[in-house]
Design a protein around this motif. Structure first.
Motif, mmCIF file in Angstrom:
data_model
loop_
_atom_site.group_PDB
_atom_site.id
_atom_site.type_symbol
_atom_site.label_atom_id
_atom_site.label_comp_id
_atom_site.label_asym_id
_atom_site.label_seq_id
_atom_site.Cartn_x
_atom_site.Cartn_y
_atom_site.Cartn_z
ATOM 1 N N GLY A 124 0.917 -1.172 -0.259
ATOM 2 C CA GLY A 124 -0.042 -0.042 0.000
ATOM 3 C C GLY A 124 0.979 1.214 0.152
ATOM 4 O O GLY A 124 0.292 2.040 -0.523
ATOM 5 N N LEU A 125 1.967 1.053 0.494
ATOM 6 C CA LEU A 125 2.660 2.351 0.653
ATOM 7 C C LEU A 125 3.359 2.836 -0.882
ATOM 8 O O LEU A 125 3.644 3.807 -1.192
ATOM 9 C CB LEU A 125 4.148 1.968 1.621
ATOM 10 N N PHE A 126 3.504 1.750 -1.658
ATOM 11 C CA PHE A 126 4.214 2.067 -2.805
ATOM 12 C C PHE A 126 3.069 2.015 -4.360
ATOM 13 O O PHE A 126 3.410 1.999 -5.319
ATOM 14 C CB PHE A 126 5.264 1.123 -3.246
ATOM 15 N N ILE A 127 1.857 1.830 -3.928
ATOM 16 C CA ILE A 127 0.780 1.616 -5.115
ATOM 17 C C ILE A 127 0.038 3.024 -5.618
ATOM 18 O O ILE A 127 -0.550 2.983 -6.495
ATOM 19 C CB ILE A 127 -0.264 0.602 -4.386
ATOM 20 N N LEU A 128 0.298 4.029 -4.860
ATOM 21 C CA LEU A 128 -0.091 5.333 -5.356
ATOM 22 C C LEU A 128 0.434 5.575 -6.694
ATOM 23 O O LEU A 128 -0.585 5.830 -7.574
ATOM 24 C CB LEU A 128 0.269 6.292 -4.172
ATOM 25 N N PRO A 129 1.515 5.434 -7.014
ATOM 26 C CA PRO A 129 1.891 5.810 -8.431
ATOM 27 C C PRO A 129 1.253 4.755 -9.400
ATOM 28 O O PRO A 129 0.784 5.103 -10.416
ATOM 29 C CB PRO A 129 3.429 5.604 -8.689
ATOM 30 N N VAL A 130 0.875 3.672 -9.132
ATOM 31 C CA VAL A 130 0.335 2.737 -9.847
ATOM 32 C C VAL A 130 -1.130 3.288 -10.317
ATOM 33 O O VAL A 130 -1.514 3.038 -11.616
ATOM 34 C CB VAL A 130 0.401 1.372 -9.383
ATOM 35 N N PHE A 131 -1.931 3.570 -9.227
ATOM 36 C CA PHE A 131 -3.323 3.931 -9.278
ATOM 37 C C PHE A 131 -3.241 5.254 -10.242
ATOM 38 O O PHE A 131 -4.066 5.601 -11.118
ATOM 39 C CB PHE A 131 -3.862 4.545 -8.178
ATOM 40 N N ARG A 132 -2.210 6.094 -10.100
ATOM 41 C CA ARG A 132 -2.110 7.313 -10.900
ATOM 42 C C ARG A 132 -1.661 6.930 -12.278
ATOM 43 O O ARG A 132 -2.325 7.610 -13.318
ATOM 44 C CB ARG A 132 -0.853 8.185 -10.275
#
Length: 75
Positions: A29-37
């Protein structure tokens, strides 16, 4: 005074597995924000998705830690 030997509490394998999986989910969850973006989500909806993932991971860790040790019984 004689102290009775206490039997050690054994680890619950189910709780240990849940703890490891919840911690893994928190790290993802810490590193998934760029994937969603990269899928075209705006920052705010992506942030709320990450927040929901982290909340589920937190609940999993808390539940796993609270049920980690169990009393041995003579079943």
């Amino acid at each position: 005074m004689s102290e009775e030997p206490t039997t050690p509490k054994e680890l619950s394998v189910r709780s240990l597995t849940g703890l490891i999986l919840s911690a893994g989910l928190a790290v993802v969850g810490l590193f998934i924000l760029p994937v969603f973006r990269s899928f075209g989500l705006a920052f705010r909806p992506a942030f709320w998705l990450v927040l929901a993932i982290e909340a589920v991971a937190l609940a999993g860790v808390v539940i796993s830690v609270l049920t980690l040790h169990r009393q041995r019984t003579l079943d």
